[in-house]
Write an enzyme that holds these catalytic residues in place. Structure first.
Site, PDB file in Angstrom:
ATOM      1  N   TYR A 438       0.802  -1.090   0.048  1.00 21.30           N
ATOM      2  CA  TYR A 438      -0.141   0.000  -0.034  1.00 21.30           C
ATOM      3  C   TYR A 438       0.903   1.355  -0.128  1.00 21.30           C
ATOM      4  O   TYR A 438       1.932   1.255   0.147  1.00 21.30           O
ATOM      5  CB  TYR A 438      -0.972   0.118   1.253  1.00 21.30           C
ATOM      6  CG  TYR A 438      -0.667  -0.079   2.777  1.00 21.30           C
ATOM      7  CD1 TYR A 438       0.397  -0.055   3.172  1.00 21.30           C
ATOM      8  CD2 TYR A 438      -1.763  -0.684   3.373  1.00 21.30           C
ATOM      9  CE1 TYR A 438       0.895  -0.085   4.345  1.00 21.30           C
ATOM     10  CE2 TYR A 438      -1.276  -0.762   4.762  1.00 21.30           C
ATOM     11  CZ  TYR A 438      -0.187  -0.580   5.178  1.00 21.30           C
ATOM     12  OH  TYR A 438       0.231  -0.873   6.508  1.00 21.30           O
ATOM     13  N   GLU A 439       0.233   2.445  -0.321  1.00 20.37           N
ATOM     14  CA  GLU A 439       0.889   3.491  -0.296  1.00 20.37           C
ATOM     15  C   GLU A 439       1.946   3.658  -1.684  1.00 20.37           C
ATOM     16  O   GLU A 439       2.898   4.178  -1.642  1.00 20.37           O
ATOM     17  CB  GLU A 439       1.603   4.273   0.712  1.00 20.37           C
ATOM     18  CG  GLU A 439       0.858   4.276   2.032  1.00 20.37           C
ATOM     19  CD  GLU A 439      -0.026   5.483   1.806  1.00 20.37           C
ATOM     20  OE1 GLU A 439      -0.327   6.170   0.675  1.00 20.37           O
ATOM     21  OE2 GLU A 439      -1.377   5.450   2.596  1.00 20.37           O
TER      22      GLU A 439
END
Ligand SMILES: Cc1cc2nc3c(=O)[nH]c(=O)nc-3n(C[C@H](O)[C@H](O)[C@H](O)COP(=O)(O)OP(=O)(O)OC[C@H]3O[C@@H](n4cnc5c(N)ncnc54)[C@H](O)[C@@H]3O)c2cc1C
Length: 596
Positions: A438-439
């Site tokens: 994620y990110e």
């Protein structure tokens, strides 16, 4: 399962001696901060992390968050812990004082963030995303929106989320479909977002979503995406939470780790349309969201560090207790704890040395963020910002990849018991796994590093960084002591490798971009290892007898040995990675899809 104890001595060493706390607190805006106050904050955070957050980590993993018809219910004990978190002022730590925050340096917040993530990564995600939301609102929203939302987000009364991902729009946000239709002084939002961390919960009375959506006349692609603030409950004129908005959690995902962090499918506008407010300029939403994402990427990098530290503590404690075999060279007849086996010591030092390198790298970069925001000299601000821009993808990518690797090493130290959930080692590995995804996945970080950051300034920021590394290398030659020639030789070779890899990439990026991209993750890891080696060398120099530091002798000794281990056992990877970079891997493109 072992307890968590914050590695407070190393944290303070890095903050004071490597990241330069005294210089940071001399920056405009940090007048209230003193070294004693920073120390007190860290001591209190360490207590909160080990006494309140860490005990909830395993039960949270076992039972997770759940969903009923009213929404998401946080795992047992999490609401009470969150209340304590807020009451103790932790949510306001680095918030803007104009809206009730304490305005502490990001450097201090980096250390508290490590502690929250070591203690309980699933919990830590909630304040992490809230902090990102505050940052984006503060930077881009109207004064009216700021006044209505920032004080309650900073106080922790409400939490924030980041709503980017849709089923067809993951790494490629250009394909975002969620719509925003103008409706008087606000917008109506329609669409579905997936994988939204802490997208709903019962720990606070309101949840404030930052949502990417398209206006009706928006151009195609990333230039047609706008940013909206969509509260779960609309806000009354007196600032309190009022009527329910048309946004609900449709389901929560069953996943590999971070079970106590609800990962939500969010439905916007299933009835009349969720009421949302434009943040910043129309069609500039992705750029605005990047304010939040850069901060979040730095914090996810720190998650990698935090989870590795927790895995290390568990492995170290287990290795001191588990008795198995007689180590080679052991004179006695008794069996000893596995920490006496050379290979177990190698595993533990492989963990410890890279964790200390990550910590130094992450905190030094956090201090650079503070300087980039607040240094009185504009040229210096720009210089620091260039460094932050360059190294944010490295912090995110390298530290999270190492987080997974070291959590896996932690399982290995435990032997079979590592694979059994009881010890907790398996949970750390499962939890660590998401941070590389994620990110922005590791591939996306590497593409950012090579395609945007390195090519963007033709390597200027990287060359400045390499120059500073060379200074440290030169200083190593002035240190007397058995460890230093080895540290210097390995650092010099690693810096050479980074320099050559950089030159190669700058050469091919324009002519053979596919080769450059095929090499990008390898280059990112190379950069991380060398940055880590640079910081470990600086740490060894201070420990060797820096004029200012009066730390205890055992700590000094351990630091120098650890730095030498890093130089001899980890840094040689740089040379191997250089060969991999230069091979370009462009031939991979010649393999037909059917042959995979
Ligand atoms: C537990 C969890 C929590 C999350 N929380 C949030 C949240 O709070 N808010 C939110 O908006 N999203 C959230 N996400 C979504 C997350 O950010 C995405 O999963 C991530 O960005 C990757 O997108 P994707 O899953 O669609 O993978 P894809 O984009 O399909 O990627 C698949 C693979 O292809 C590679 N790839 C794709 N494009 C490129 C490229 N251009 N160059 C090189 N490689 C590429 C990737 O590196 C990856 O290996 C969360 C996800 C999970 C699992």
């Amino acid at each position: 399962m072992t307890e968590y104890r914050a590695p407070i001595q190393d944290m303070k060493f890095v903050i004071n001696e490597l990241a330069g706390l005294n210089d940071v607190i001399a920056l405009p805006g940090y007048e209230e901060m003193t070294p004693d106050l920073a120390e007190a904050v860290l001591d209190e955070a360490a207590k909160f992390a080990s006494e309140v957050l860490a005990p909830l980590n395993k039960p949270g993993d076992e039972h997770g968050a759940s969903l009923d018809r009213n929404g998401v219910i946080a795992a047992e004990g999490y609401s009470a812990a969150y209340r304590q978190f807020v009451d103790n002022g932790w949510s306001a730590l680095s918030g803007d004082p104009e809206y009730g925050g304490q305005g502490l340096p990001g450097l201090v917040a980096a250390a508290t963030s490590e502690m929250w993530n070591s203690a309980n990564m699933a919990f830590a995600l909630c304040p992490m995303l809230t902090a990102g939301a505050m940052e984006a609102i503060n930077a881009h929203a109207s004064d009216e929106l700021k006044a209505a939302y920032l004080p309650r987000l900073i106080s922790g009364e409400w939490t924030g989320t980041m709503n980017l991902t849709e089923p067809q729009a993951g790494s490629d946000l250009a394909t975002t479909r969620t719509r925003a239709v103008p409706d008087g002084d606000h917008y109506r939002i329609h669409g579905q977002k997936i994988f939204i961390t802490w997208g709903d919960h019962d720990m606070t009375e309101n949840v404030v979503h930052l949502v990417l959506a398209r206006l009706p006349d928006a151009p195609e692609g990333t230039r047609g995406i706008s940013l909206f603030l969509v509260p779960k409950f609309l806000v009354n004129a007196d600032g309190t939470a009022g009527a329910r908005n048309d946004v609900t959690c449709a389901s929560i995902e069953h996943k590999l780790g971070i079970h106590a962090s609800p990962t939500c499918v969010m439905a916007f506008g299933e009835k009349d349309g969720a009421i949302g407010y434009l943040v910043g300029q129309p069609n500039r939403g992705l750029a605005h969201m990047f304010t939040m994402m850069n901060e979040a990427r730095q914090k996810v990098g720190i998650q990698g560090l935090g989870i590795a530290e927790r895995a290390y503590q568990a492995a170290r404690d287990y290795a001191k207790e588990r008795v198995q075999g007689r180590p080679v060279g052991h004179k006695g007849t008794e069996r000893l704890a596995i920490i006496h086996h050379p290979d177990v010591r190698r595993m533990l030092l492989t963990m410890k040395s890279q964790i200390e390198a990550m910590r130094a790298f992450a905190y030094v970069l956090a201090a650079d963020v503070d300087r980039a925001h607040r240094h009185p000299d504009a040229v210096e601000r720009q210089r620091r910002q260039a460094r932050v821009d360059l190294l944010t993808p490295v912090l995110k990518g390298w530290c999270t990849e190492l987080g997974v690797e070291l959590a896996s090493t932690g399982v290995q130290v435990h032997g079979g018991m590592g694979f059994i959930e009881e010890t907790g080692a398996a949970q750390f590995l499962r939890d660590a796994r998401i941070a590389t995804i994620y990110e922005g996945t590791t591939g996306i970080q590497a593409a950012d590093l090579v395609g945007r950051k390195l090519a963007g300034d033709n390597g200027a920021a990287m060359k400045a960084l390499i120059g500073q590394m060379r200074d440290a290398e030169t200083r190593l030659s002035t240190a007397n002591g058995g460890e230093f020639p080895a540290i210097r030789a390995h650092l010099a070779a690693a810096i050479d490798a980074l320099e050559q890899a950089t030159a190669w990439l700058l050469d091919v990026i324009r002519t053979e971009p596919a080769s450059a991209m095929a090499a990008s993750v390898t280059y990112m890891m190379l950069t991380g290892y060398v940055c880590g080696g640079w910081q470990m060398a600086r740490a060894a120099l201070v420990a060797h007898g820096g004029p200012v530091w009066d730390g205890d002798d055992e700590f000094r000794r351990a630091k120098i040995i650890t730095a030498r281990f890093y130089a001899e056992q980890i840094l040689p990877k740089a040379g191997a990675l250089l060969s991999v970079v230069k091979s370009g891997a462009s031939h991979a493109a010649t393999l037909r899809d059917e042959d995979f």
